[in-house]
Scaffold this motif. Structure first.
Motif, PDB file in Angstrom:
ATOM      1  N   GLU A 118      -7.155 -17.173 -19.912  1.00 44.66           N
ATOM      2  CA  GLU A 118      -8.553 -17.853 -19.703  1.00 44.66           C
ATOM      3  C   GLU A 118      -9.348 -16.656 -19.250  1.00 44.66           C
ATOM      4  OE1 GLU A 118      -7.630 -20.372 -16.220  1.00 44.66           O
ATOM      5  OE2 GLU A 118      -6.718 -22.066 -17.475  1.00 44.66           O
ATOM      6  N   SER A 120     -11.363 -16.024 -17.057  1.00 44.88           N
ATOM      7  CA  SER A 120     -11.823 -16.349 -15.482  1.00 44.88           C
ATOM      8  C   SER A 120     -12.603 -14.874 -14.741  1.00 44.88           C
ATOM      9  CB  SER A 120     -10.780 -16.735 -14.723  1.00 44.88           C
ATOM     10  OG  SER A 120      -9.609 -16.084 -14.938  1.00 44.88           O
ATOM     11  N   MET A 206     -12.154 -15.823 -26.409  1.00 41.27           N
ATOM     12  CA  MET A 206     -12.358 -16.842 -25.520  1.00 41.27           C
ATOM     13  C   MET A 206     -13.979 -16.862 -25.151  1.00 41.27           C
ATOM     14  SD  MET A 206      -9.256 -16.509 -23.052  1.00 41.27           S
ATOM     15  CE  MET A 206      -9.538 -14.636 -22.833  1.00 41.27           C
ATOM     16  N   ALA A 314     -16.573 -23.524 -25.212  1.00 44.04           N
ATOM     17  CA  ALA A 314     -16.795 -23.474 -23.631  1.00 44.04           C
ATOM     18  C   ALA A 314     -18.156 -24.138 -23.270  1.00 44.04           C
ATOM     19  CB  ALA A 314     -16.526 -21.871 -23.415  1.00 44.04           C
TER      20      ALA A 314
END
Length: 372
Positions: A118, A120, A206, A314
């Motif tokens: 992820e 993050s 991502m 996203a």
């Protein structure tokens, strides 16, 4: 608590330390003992004697430090691989004084550790919420990896001091991190080890979408940032589209076997209102400015496809003030930003299902600080 006598004996059996010790309420004690640089090498002994209870012993080795004759480095041919690809890495063995080590036997083990990748850490305030720091490479290498053993074997270095290590992955595999541990024995019969961690993912990037505000007024300008990173959270350049969609809460029937006493449920339906072509550059980030046309809940959704045609998406949500249709008729508080600094003014939108009424708002930290 217990009292006793603690001794340290060197490799020749001579007592170098003898002292009285007393345990804590947990039955433990601790201390320090310096070892002289000229101390005899070999097996040393520790003794703890407690009157009328017995004596306990322990051993440790005192050896001369010798710098390894070899250096070993594991280098993946690529930083990130996709599932279904062959993963390759090179083990480089060299003499400490320089020059490759030819025909050296390199032992290796490969473990598969399931992991969800992820983006993050691309968020600005991850340090505030992350808690404990990630382990360092040295800490990782000190422990056997937790995972499934894929294979182990041995490779031999070529004239350049390099040995190729390769293994296959399946396209249907889930995301994982492969831990490759390599070891080589130098001419002094000491083992030199290294470790590498190679992400293998189903998608080649991502994305993170972030708006500078979570609460806006209709037609107020909004700055949106899109970031694209790989599994190592390093920036990559990608092209896609940013979709501005209106979120409409819609009642839908609950399927048979659903929640008792609730014939309907509420879910968000995305209604597209505008699209914007977006390309993140070499920095893996780009910004664009837009306006939400009316009140209600809005979603800024990134859509792109990776090299194999898989969808990468996203989003970030924002809320525009004003009256809007909401079949749930619930009350919500929405902060304009995730994090504020001390002394800054915080803006919060109160979304109420009714108009013309008073609301009780409390400000809470470790306790209720204030209410209006």
């Amino acid at each position: 608590k217990r009292s006793g006598t603690f001794r340290v004996l060197d490799a020749r059996g001579q007592t170098l330390l003898q002292q009285k010790v007393e345990s804590s309420s947990f039955g433990t004690f601790e201390g320090r003992f310096p070892i002289d640089p000229a101390a005899p090498l070999g097996t040393w002994q520790m003794q703890l004697q407690v009157k009328r209870e017995g004596m306990w012993t322990g051993e440790f080795e005192v050896q001369e430090f010798k710098k390894p004759e070899f250096t070993l480095e594991l280098v993946p041919l690529r930083p990130v691989y996709l599932t279904g690809e062959k993963v390759q890495a090179r083990a480089r063995v060299a003499y400490a004084f320089g020059g490759p080590v030819r025909e050296a036997a390199v032992a290796y083990e490969i473990y598969r550790v399931s992991r969800v990748f992820e983006p993050s850490s691309a968020e600005d305030y991850r340090w505030y919420f992350a808690g404990e720091e990630r382990p360092t490479d040295e800490q990782r290498r000190s422990k056997r990896p937790r995972g499934t053993l894929v294979t182990r074997g041995e490779a031999v270095t070529d004239d350049g001091g390099e040995a190729l290590i390769a293994f296959e992955t399946a396209e249907q595999d889930e995301d994982a991190e492969y831990v490759v541990r390599v070891a080589v024995e130098d001419v002094t019969r000491r083992w030199v080890v290294d470790e590498g961690r190679i992400p293998v993912t189903r998608r080649d990037h991502m994305a993170v979408v972030r708006a500078d505000r979570k609460v806006v007024r209709p037609q107020q300008e909004l700055t949106v940032e899109v970031r694209t990173v790989n599994a190592l959270e390093r920036p990559v350049s990608r092209s896609g589209t940013l979709h501005l969609v209106k979120l409409k809460r819609t009642r839908v029937p609950v399927a048979e076997g659903g929640l008792r006493g609730r014939p309907v449920a509420v879910k968000d339906v995305e209604i597209e209102t505008a699209t914007y072509p977006v390309t993140t550059g070499a920095s893996g980030a780009t910004e664009l400015k837009l306006r939400v046309p009316g009140p209600g809940r809005w979603r800024l959704r990134w859509r792109a496809t990776d090299g194999r045609g898989a969808l990468v998406t996203a989003y970030a949500d924002v809320e525009a003030s004003g009256e809007s249709e909401d079949p749930t008729r619930d009350a919500r508080l929405v902060a304009a930003r995730t994090l504020y600094r001390e002394s800054e003014d915080a803006e919060v939108l109160l979304r109420s299902p009714v108009t013309g009424v008073k609301a009780l708002v409390t400000y809470e930290g470790e306790r209720v600080l204030r209410y209006d």
